[in-house]
Design an enzyme around this catalytic site. Structure first.
Site, PDB file in Angstrom:
ATOM      1  N   LYS A 120       0.848  -1.213   0.000  1.00  0.00           N
ATOM      2  CA  LYS A 120       0.000   0.000   0.000  1.00  0.00           C
ATOM      3  C   LYS A 120       0.875   1.251   0.000  1.00  0.00           C
ATOM      4  CE  LYS A 120      -4.030  -2.147   0.565  1.00  0.00           C
ATOM      5  NZ  LYS A 120      -5.365  -2.379   0.667  1.00  0.00           N
ATOM      6  N   LYS A 132      -4.280 -10.290  -7.649  1.00  0.00           N
ATOM      7  CA  LYS A 132      -5.417 -10.377  -6.733  1.00  0.00           C
ATOM      8  C   LYS A 132      -6.583  -9.513  -7.190  1.00  0.00           C
ATOM      9  CE  LYS A 132      -6.604  -8.880  -2.021  1.00  0.00           C
ATOM     10  NZ  LYS A 132      -7.630  -7.905  -2.356  1.00  0.00           N
ATOM     11  N   LYS A 143     -10.879  -4.576  -4.058  1.00  0.00           N
ATOM     12  CA  LYS A 143     -11.645  -3.335  -4.198  1.00  0.00           C
ATOM     13  C   LYS A 143     -10.708  -2.210  -4.606  1.00  0.00           C
ATOM     14  CE  LYS A 143     -14.167  -4.755  -0.378  1.00  0.00           C
ATOM     15  NZ  LYS A 143     -13.572  -4.464   0.902  1.00  0.00           N
TER      16      LYS A 143
HETATM   17  P1  ATP Z   1      -9.352  -3.425  -0.066  1.00  0.00           P
HETATM   18  O1  ATP Z   1      -8.834  -3.268  -1.458  1.00  0.00           O
HETATM   19  O2  ATP Z   1     -10.109  -2.224   0.450  1.00  0.00           O
HETATM   20  O3  ATP Z   1      -8.312  -3.961   0.891  1.00  0.00           O
HETATM   21  P2  ATP Z   1     -10.337  -6.070  -0.542  1.00  0.00           P
HETATM   22  O4  ATP Z   1     -11.010  -6.254  -1.843  1.00  0.00           O
HETATM   23  O5  ATP Z   1      -8.947  -6.548  -0.412  1.00  0.00           O
HETATM   24  O6  ATP Z   1     -10.477  -4.527  -0.190  1.00  0.00           O
HETATM   25  P3  ATP Z   1     -10.929  -6.674   2.169  1.00  0.00           P
HETATM   26  O7  ATP Z   1     -12.055  -5.957   2.815  1.00  0.00           O
HETATM   27  O8  ATP Z   1      -9.537  -6.198   2.421  1.00  0.00           O
HETATM   28  O9  ATP Z   1     -11.209  -6.706   0.596  1.00  0.00           O
HETATM   29  O10 ATP Z   1     -10.973  -8.209   2.506  1.00  0.00           O
HETATM   30  C1  ATP Z   1     -12.123  -8.850   3.001  1.00  0.00           C
HETATM   31  C2  ATP Z   1     -11.958 -10.344   2.927  1.00  0.00           C
HETATM   32  O11 ATP Z   1     -11.958 -10.778   1.576  1.00  0.00           O
HETATM   33  C3  ATP Z   1     -10.654 -10.857   3.533  1.00  0.00           C
HETATM   34  O12 ATP Z   1     -10.936 -12.071   4.197  1.00  0.00           O
HETATM   35  C4  ATP Z   1      -9.777 -11.121   2.348  1.00  0.00           C
HETATM   36  O13 ATP Z   1      -8.823 -12.136   2.582  1.00  0.00           O
HETATM   37  C5  ATP Z   1     -10.795 -11.560   1.333  1.00  0.00           C
HETATM   38  N1  ATP Z   1     -10.326 -11.271  -0.024  1.00  0.00           N
HETATM   39  C6  ATP Z   1     -10.195 -10.053  -0.600  1.00  0.00           C
HETATM   40  N2  ATP Z   1      -9.743 -10.182  -1.856  1.00  0.00           N
HETATM   41  C7  ATP Z   1      -9.566 -11.519  -2.068  1.00  0.00           C
HETATM   42  C8  ATP Z   1      -9.117 -12.299  -3.184  1.00  0.00           C
HETATM   43  N3  ATP Z   1      -8.795 -11.736  -4.332  1.00  0.00           N
HETATM   44  N4  ATP Z   1      -9.066 -13.643  -3.033  1.00  0.00           N
HETATM   45  C9  ATP Z   1      -9.409 -14.238  -1.865  1.00  0.00           C
HETATM   46  N5  ATP Z   1      -9.845 -13.564  -0.790  1.00  0.00           N
HETATM   47  C10 ATP Z   1      -9.936 -12.214  -0.880  1.00  0.00           C
HETATM   48 MG    MG Z   2      -7.732  -5.965   1.345  1.00  0.00          MG
END
Ligand code: ATP
Ligand code: MG
Length: 333
Positions: free
Chosen positions: A113, A197, A200
């Site tokens: 980040k 990955k 969001k």
């Molecule tokens: P941000 O970009 O704001 O960090 P994010 O899309 O990574 O958002 P989080 O809120 O950080 O989502 O993660 C919520 C849950 O979803 C966590 O358990 C994380 O491990 C899971 N997760 C997020 N992205 C993935 C992915 N691409 N594959 C598997 N699990 C995921």
């Molecule tokens: Mg995340």
């Protein structure tokens, strides 16, 4: 015998995507029956990216509706909003006294980040794993269903829990273990842009709430290559990602069909993408319908949040009382 305790959360920084669903929510649905589950909306965590008040509120409501639309049942699990349970912030403060700059700076998610957003390397980002540890251990969780991207943060939660136990010579906190849907490795759902990955903040999500038209467009635009020229050749990352998504949402015979086509050099990526888009839509469309319905019912959403806050508060308060006792805080009045 009491049920094992589970905690997991999702940041309300956008709609839930397939990564969130297959990395976390799918396990929530399985676990809510046999475990004592606390599933929360991590609105305090989301402040690292400075949402406007309007976006924060809308995001929380949206993710709550999406949790419910996926089938998380407030009668079975405790569904709550992180900022409603302020005990977590107290525990976070205490744990911070025992978390070291070097180890926090070395965390992969922090480094990523900081690299992608050099103008916003705030202290909240640095201490993210500490707040995450507080979220988990305040309920004395034994299991945490998360995706592969959270593996290291969860390891840090174990470290901070163990450190507290050792420092005060007690066993207050269990060391939380990862939980995966099928008992195998933690999963990482890839994006369609050839990157590792789906996320969001990566801007490459396919969302549960997304209109089928937009899903088709996104999938058809996915990165591929010119196609294999030698039988059984290794797939480029972007192509491998398409197959990974296919394995997640499609039936095994569909996967076998396209694998064979790839291996014979007869693959038509257009066909694969069409099939993938339709299989994603079959999966997301009913969830989308339910999200739209639930979002209309503010009274219901309010009730769920209130009930969740009460239950989570009760559990957090009990732990915090023990923590303060152990640390040595004594009232002089
Ligand atoms: P941000 O970009 O704001 O960090 P994010 O899309 O990574 O958002 P989080 O809120 O950080 O989502 O993660 C919520 C849950 O979803 C966590 O358990 C994380 O491990 C899971 N997760 C997020 N992205 C993935 C992915 N691409 N594959 C598997 N699990 C995921
Ligand atoms: Mg995340």
């Amino acid at each position: 015998m009491s049920k094992p305790i589970v905690v997991s959360g999702i940041r309300p920084t956008g709609n839930l995507h397939l990564g969130n669903y297959f990395g976390a929510v799918r396990s929530f649905l399985k676990m809510q029956h046999d475990y004592n589950c606390y599933f929360f909306i991590a609105d305090v965590h989301s402040l690292t990216t400075h949402p406007t008040p309007g976006n924060l509120q809308a995001g929380v409501k949206q993710v709550l509706a999406e949790y419910l639309a996926c089938g998380i049942d407030p009668e079975l699990a405790t569904i709550f909003i992180q900022s409603d349970v302020t005990e977590v912030m107290e525990l976070y403060t205490f744990l911070n006294m025992n978390a070291y700059l070097g180890e926090l700076e070395r965390t992969t998610s922090f480094k990523d980040k900081a690299r992608s957003n050099p103008e916003n390397v705030n202290a909240g980002l640095l201490t993210y794993p500490v707040l995450m540890a507080a979220d988990i251990i305040i309920h004395k969780a034994q299991f945490v269903p998360v995706g592969k991207d959270q593996e290291q943060n969860l390891e840090m939660a174990r470290k901070f829990a163990g450190r507290f136990n050792r420092m005060y010579n007690n066993e207050l906190f269990p060391l939380p273990q990862p939980f995966t849907f099928d008992g195998g490795d933690m999963i990482k759902v890839p994006g369609l842009d050839g990157s590792g990955k789906m996320g969001k903040s990566e801007g490459n999500g396919i969302f549960l709430y997304e209109d089928p038209k937009d899903i088709r467009k996104k999938v058809m635009r996915a990165v591929t290559d010119a196609g294999p020229t030698e039988p059984n050749s290794k797939k480029a990352d972007a192509v491998e990602n398409l197959f990974t998504l296919l394995k997640i949402v499609s039936t095994p015979d569909v996967v076998t069909h396209f694998e064979a086509a790839y291996n014979n050099c007869e693959i038509r990526y257009g066909d694969l993408k069409k099939q993938l888009a339709e299989d994603i839509i079959d999966f997301t469309a009913p969830i989308r319908e339910r999200i739209l319905d639930i979002l209309k019912d503010d009274v219901y959403l309010g009730k769920v949040a209130k009930r969740g806050a009460e239950k989570a508060h009760e559990s957090a308060q009990a732990t915090l009382k023990e923590v303060k006792e152990i640390i040595g805080f004594r009232r002089l009045y």
